[in-house]
Design a protein around this motif. Structure first.
Motif, short mmCIF file in Angstrom:
data_model
loop_
_atom_site.label_atom_id
_atom_site.label_comp_id
_atom_site.label_asym_id
_atom_site.label_seq_id
_atom_site.Cartn_x
_atom_site.Cartn_y
_atom_site.Cartn_z
N ASN A 1 0.83 -1.31 -0.04
CA ASN A 1 0.06 0.07 -0.01
C ASN A 1 0.98 1.34 -0.05
N ALA A 2 2.05 1.47 -0.62
CA ALA A 2 2.95 2.29 -0.75
C ALA A 2 2.83 2.97 -2.15
N GLY A 3 2.06 2.93 -2.92
CA GLY A 3 1.78 3.41 -4.23
C GLY A 3 2.70 3.14 -5.09
N ASP A 4 3.24 1.92 -4.89
CA ASP A 4 4.42 1.43 -5.62
C ASP A 4 3.87 0.50 -6.98
N ASP A 5 5.01 0.47 -7.81
CA ASP A 5 4.56 -0.51 -9.02
C ASP A 5 4.56 -2.09 -8.30
N ASP A 6 3.50 -2.72 -8.84
CA ASP A 6 3.19 -4.13 -8.38
C ASP A 6 4.38 -5.00 -8.60
N ASP A 7 4.78 -4.87 -9.90
CA ASP A 7 5.80 -5.83 -10.24
C ASP A 7 7.15 -5.47 -9.33
N ALA A 8 7.45 -4.35 -9.20
CA ALA A 8 8.81 -3.99 -8.57
C ALA A 8 8.33 -4.66 -7.06
N VAL A 9 7.14 -4.44 -6.36
CA VAL A 9 7.02 -4.91 -5.09
C VAL A 9 7.39 -6.46 -5.13
N ALA A 10 6.78 -7.14 -6.17
CA ALA A 10 6.99 -8.58 -6.31
C ALA A 10 8.12 -8.94 -6.31
N GLU A 11 9.06 -8.37 -7.19
CA GLU A 11 10.63 -8.49 -7.47
C GLU A 11 11.26 -8.18 -6.05
N ASN A 12 11.05 -6.93 -5.44
CA ASN A 12 11.58 -6.88 -4.12
C ASN A 12 11.20 -7.95 -3.01
N ARG A 13 10.18 -8.57 -3.13
CA ARG A 13 9.69 -9.54 -1.97
C ARG A 13 10.50 -10.97 -2.51
N ARG A 14 10.57 -10.99 -3.67
CA ARG A 14 11.37 -12.40 -4.25
C ARG A 14 12.77 -12.13 -3.87
N ARG A 15 13.44 -11.01 -3.84
CA ARG A 15 14.85 -10.81 -3.57
C ARG A 15 14.87 -10.96 -2.17
N ALA A 16 14.15 -10.40 -1.20
CA ALA A 16 14.00 -10.62 0.15
C ALA A 16 14.21 -12.01 0.61
N LEU A 17 13.14 -12.64 -0.19
CA LEU A 17 13.24 -14.17 0.38
C LEU A 17 14.24 -14.91 0.14
N ALA A 18 14.74 -14.74 -1.10
CA ALA A 18 15.97 -15.08 -1.47
C ALA A 18 17.24 -15.06 -0.77
N ALA A 19 17.22 -13.83 -0.17
CA ALA A 19 18.34 -13.60 0.41
C ALA A 19 18.34 -13.83 2.14
N VAL A 20 17.27 -14.26 2.36
CA VAL A 20 17.17 -14.86 3.87
C VAL A 20 16.81 -16.41 3.92
N VAL A 21 15.89 -16.85 3.32
CA VAL A 21 15.51 -18.07 3.20
C VAL A 21 14.96 -18.71 1.92
N PRO A 22 15.85 -19.06 0.97
CA PRO A 22 15.48 -19.27 -0.42
C PRO A 22 14.52 -20.61 -0.41
N GLY A 23 13.72 -20.23 -1.26
CA GLY A 23 12.77 -21.62 -1.54
C GLY A 23 11.48 -21.70 -0.55
N ALA A 24 11.51 -20.76 0.69
CA ALA A 24 10.62 -20.91 1.33
C ALA A 24 9.38 -20.14 0.65
N GLN A 25 8.25 -20.60 1.38
CA GLN A 25 6.85 -19.68 1.25
C GLN A 25 6.65 -18.71 2.07
N LEU A 26 6.38 -17.49 1.63
CA LEU A 26 6.09 -16.20 2.42
C LEU A 26 4.63 -16.15 3.01
N VAL A 27 4.89 -15.99 4.27
CA VAL A 27 3.47 -15.80 4.83
C VAL A 27 3.30 -14.31 5.47
N THR A 28 2.38 -13.50 5.19
CA THR A 28 2.17 -12.29 5.70
C THR A 28 0.68 -12.34 6.32
N VAL A 29 0.55 -10.96 6.81
CA VAL A 29 -0.95 -10.67 7.09
C VAL A 29 -1.13 -9.34 6.91
N LYS A 30 -2.60 -8.77 7.16
CA LYS A 30 -2.97 -7.53 6.97
C LYS A 30 -2.66 -6.89 8.39
#
Length: 255
Positions: A44-73
């Motif tokens: 909800n930062a007014g950011d490009d959806d594709d950029a957010v998806a790529e950033n989340r992919r990079r974050a996951l890969a940097a910490v725990v590659p291959g894991a499934q991301l779990v978030t809440v509202k």
């Protein structure tokens, strides 16, 4: 690939949690541009959806590659919930903490001045992540996180917790409305500021509540989101600068 080499994701780790995959991330290493440039992971930062998806992919890969991301509202509540699988993005439950005993899940909390807290019980194989702003911490989100971990077999005396980058006392001026929410027993977390103002020590307040639970260890990292724009997003700094939006950063933990 060249961009990842030139601009790698910065992962900040806590020594208390060195036995589990985890990381506190900031703004370094992402592809977002503009006022929220960098590793902006908020939806909800007014950011490009594709950029957010790529950033989340990079974050996951940097910490725990291959894991499934779990978030809440996140809604600044005291609610902590148990996860055994990811929720669909459009069906995320409202909560401010997540715990799990399921390997392969990366619990992720989004912050931008509030305190991210990561928990783990090595012996029980249970981890947790909490979003603790003043309202959530005051309302009991940390205690509820530990309670949910206990439901999964954790023992508070075996749980360690780390407090990631958050706004520091020198940067956190608050008014009488916030101060009035706290009792005199909490006066030690408020330093005198300008007339009618106080400087609130969120990190110390969070640490105090965690220590009161009898945890095995509590590690505050002492990193100020407001004062370090080269590393971290900050909602308050963005407001003070008159910017139209602000970035959000991830804190992640997994088994």
């Amino acid at each position: 690939m060249a961009d990842l080499v030139a601009n790698p994701v910065e992962v900040i780790r806590a020594s208390a949690l060195d036995f589990v995959p985890h990381g506190f991330l900031g703004c370094r290493g992402g592809v977002s541009t503009g006022f929220a440039a960098g590793l902006q992971v908020g939806l909800n930062a007014g950011d490009d959806d594709d950029a957010v998806a790529e950033n989340r992919r990079r974050a996951l890969a940097a910490v725990v590659p291959g894991a499934q991301l779990v978030t809440v509202k996140q809604v600044h509540s005291p609610v902590a919930i148990i996860a055994d699988a990811p929720w669909p993005e459009d069906a995320r439950p409202e909560a401010d903490a997540i715990v799990t005993a399921t390997p392969g899940l990366a619990l992720a909390i989004v912050t931008a001045d509030c305190a991210p807290v990561l928990f783990a019980d090595r012996e029980a194989g249970v981890v947790g992540a909490a979003h603790a702003g003043w309202r959530g911490a005051h309302g009991g989100v940390l205690e509820q996180t530990v309670a949910r971990m206990v439901e999964l077999g954790a023992d508070p005396t075996h749980i360690v917790a780390a407090i990631g980058p958050c706004i520091a006392q020198d940067s956190y001026e608050v008014g009488e409305d916030l101060r009035a929410q706290f009792t005199e027993a909490d006066a030690r977390f408020f330093a005198d500021g300008a007339p009618g103002k106080w400087q609130f020590d969120l990190e110390a307040y969070v640490a105090s509540r965690l220590k009161a639970l009898g945890l095995a260890a509590v590690e505050p990292l002492g990193l100020d989101t407001y004062a370090d724009p080269s590393r971290f997003y900050s909602h308050r700094r963005s407001v003070h600068r008159g910017e139209p939006t602000y970035g959000r950063e991830f804190s992640l933990i997994a088994l």
